[in-house]
Design a protein around this motif. Structure first.
Motif: not given
Length: 670
Positions: A588-595, A640-641, A650-657
């Motif tokens: 229902r929601q983008d993981p990037w938006l949740r973060l 970086r996000l 992208p220089p960094t993956e979302l799980p790493a962030l």
């Protein structure tokens, strides 16, 4: 004091909170623990609290090992063993306190948490009452709060925030715990652990020495609860039969058969019981007492029945269980308050033990017996007239029913009949039976409970320790064993209107007496009704009730395997449902938006306000403006996000962030 706590470092504050939770968990067991265990535990917890407030270093391993060795030695001296319930609880309590002296890392804190959960459960070894359950629920929430707080290593989160999270965890887990409670197979009583030297709480024992039952009248705790089906017997007929005492050595009354297993061996012949009039049916909720007797309304014609209950006939119109009652027991019974017992026996067939008296005891009572025989028409052959003559003496001889008769000497019956002329029910019953045997009338002492108090809320009769009573039975030709309550002739209100003697009131009790008696009675009835529901639906939730639940669900012949399969199916279904819900929630929601929303909410609590449409770059600018270079690490992370979302590569993956965010030093923490 509150302001002082708020200014303490977080480590000191969290330690003091954990120590308070530990003390709360141990508090209900103060009456069960040795005095040295209470003192040592309190001293260690206080020592640890002082170290936390002052910020002093923790003691070395030498101190802890020395205290541990002293604990083991003291446990051996107190319990003569390191095994068993009492010794084990003593050790676990002290070990929990000692472990607080090693709180150097989160790992040590987790060990303390788990020891705390185990200590919380040990409270139910001694009591499963509703107050104990309520206290342990508070302790559970306290431990969960401390556990949640330990998983929030960054900053200084308020304890209230951790408590809210712990409360939600408990609420979310409550339905699953209810399912486990209802369906987890009960192959044996959950808390049926034998007590190590545990004394009975009913006050009734296999022996009776004059003066012991008098102390029982001061107890107001519940012995049993009874609910009648159909017409109620008169209160004066509510005699709940317990141990029968027939052997007398001049000082102590004892049963003819001292061991439970001897009843099954048939050492006492069965008594032919003939009920007169309609039977009375009722259910009994018997409190744990570590005694074998199944208290029934005098006299039960059929074997009491209950889930997992094996009742054995005692041979003297009493019933015993195959093992001591160590947990709450519910059983059903059927009795006749009017009956004839052994009416068809012949005088020579009545055991001689019911007429025996020890030599050289109570000579004046024996002389009184001879005088009554000489005065009664028909003499020794007119047994009913002799019984009436003794009762008439009690009625008109100035005898007094009292809680405080004083200490009796060697010739207890002589002192009652001629010197003191006062006593509680055991004095009166004992002296009466001695007089009966002195006139060659078979007689014995019966102990149990008489009367009770009707709870108008739930319809159950509450029988308390103060209802404990002793009466007599005499055998008369053509009538058999006849109940005779000599106390009723000294104090008719004791058995007629169920009036109890009361001890002198203290200051607190006198103050309570100024409150409306009706209000106090209503509060007491309400509390008793709640306790009764707790006993029936929680403590007495047996395997038979589980199987009845399965029958209501459509199982034809349920067993414990069906319970297991149903429980597993529910657990798997809940797990699959939770996984599906989590997957749906993520979709229902983008993981990037949740973060990003998570960071925005955290900054809002720190006073950084950004328009809802603001992106990571705007957040980074706002953080830098508010905190300066102290927030540079967070600003760089936000950039970086942004790059992870919009950069071509992208220089960094979302799980790493996500992992990096958990380690970031937030400005407010500096």
């Amino acid at each position: 004091m509150l302001g002082r706590l708020q200014t303490l470092p977080r480590e000191a504050r969290d330690t003091l909170f954990l120590l308070a939770v530990i003390a709360w968990l141990i508090l209900p067991q103060l009456g069960q623990l040795p005095w040295w265990c209470i003192g040592l535990t309190a001293a260690v917890l206080a020592w640890r609290g002082v170290l936390a407030v002052r910020g002093d270093p923790l003691p070395g391993n030498g101190w802890v090992l020395a205290l541990l060795a002293a604990t083991i030695g003291a446990t051996l001296l107190s319990h003569r063993t390191l095994l068993g319930r009492d010794a084990g609880v003593t050790l676990i309590v002290v070990l929990l306190a000692l472990k607080t002296l090693e709180l150097r890392a989160r790992r040590d804190a987790f060990v303390v948490f788990f020891l705390g959960f185990f200590t919380m459960l040990t409270n139910f070894f001694f009591s499963q009452s509703l107050p104990t359950a309520g206290a342990m629920l508070v302790g559970l929430l306290g431990l969960l709060t401390a556990l949640v707080n330990a998983h929030m290593p960054v900053g200084r989160p308020p304890l209230l925030q951790a408590a809210r999270t712990a409360g939600w965890m408990a609420l979310l887990g409550a339905p699953m715990m209810a399912v486990l409670f209802m369906l987890f197979p009960r192959l044996a009583p959950l808390w049926g652990i034998p007590g190590d030297g545990m004394t009975g709480r009913t006050g009734l024992s296999a022996t009776m020495q004059v003066g012991t039952v008098a102390q029982l009248a001061l107890e107001e705790s519940v012995a049993m609860r009874v609910r009648f089906e159909g017409p109620l017997p008169a209160p004066s007929e509510m005699y709940f039969r317990g141990p029968v005492l027939s052997s007398f050595d001049g000082r102590v009354w004892r049963p003819l058969v001292p061991r439970i297993g001897a009843y099954a061996a048939g050492l006492l012949p069965p008594v032919r019981l003939e009920g007169l009039g309609p039977a009375v049916r009722y259910a009994v909720m018997l409190e744990p007492n570590n005694r074998p007797w199944l208290l029934v309304l005098d006299a039960a014609t059929e074997r009491p029945s209950g889930a997992g209950l094996e009742a054995i006939s005692g041979g003297e119109l009493q019933w015993v269980a195959s093992r001591p009652v160590t947990d709450l027991v519910r059983y059903s019974a059927e009795s006749h308050v009017a009956y004839r017992a052994a009416a068809d026996a012949r005088p020579f067939s009545v055991p001689i033990q019911y007429r025996e008296l020890p030599p050289s005891f109570n000579p004046r009572t024996l002389q009184l017996a001879s005088q009554l025989i000489a005065q009664v028409p028909g003499g020794a052959a007119n047994k009913p007239a002799l019984v009436d003559a003794a009762l008439q003496r009690l009625r008109t001889g100035g005898y007094v029913y009292t809680l405080d008769p004083g200490v009796y000497g060697e010739h207890t019956a002589d002192e009652f009949w001629f010197d003191r002329k006062q006593g509680f029910c055991e004095h009166i019953a004992s002296a009466f039976v001695v007089l009966m045997r002195g006139m060659d009338i078979p007689a014995r002492v019966v102990t149990g409970y008489q009367g009770g108090e009707l709870n108008s809320i739930d319809g159950w009769w509450t029988v308390r320790q103060s209802d404990a009573h002793a009466w007599a039975e005499v055998w008369l030709a053509g009538l058999g064993w006849v109940r005779v309550d000599p106390t009723a002739y000294v104090a008719p209100s004791r058995t007629g209107s169920l009036q109890r003697l009361l001890p002198p009131q203290g200051v607190f009790a006198a103050a309570l007496g100024t409150v409306s008696p009706g209000l106090l009675g209503s509060l007491r009835e309400g509390w008793e009704a709640v306790n009764n529901r707790w006993n029936q639906w929680v403590l007495n939730y047996t395997q038979s009730k589980q199987l009845d639940l399965l029958r209501n669900l459509g199982f034809k012949s349920p067993n414990w395997q069906d319970l297991t399969f149903l429980l597993i199916a529910i657990v798997v279904a809940v797990a699959l449902g939770g996984a599906a819900w989590a997957r749906w929630e993520r979709s229902r929601q983008d993981p990037w938006l949740r973060l990003l929303a998570r960071v925005r909410q955290r900054l809002a609590r720190e006073g950084v306000v950004v328009p809802p449409a603001g992106g990571p770059r705007q957040l980074a600018q706002a953080v830098t403006n508010r905190f300066g270079h102290e927030a540079q690490a967070l600003a760089d992370w936000l950039l970086r996000l942004e790059a992870q979302r919009y950069a071509r590569r992208p220089p960094t993956e979302l799980p790493a962030l996500q992992r990096e965010l958990n380690r970031l030093p937030w400005p407010a923490a500096r």
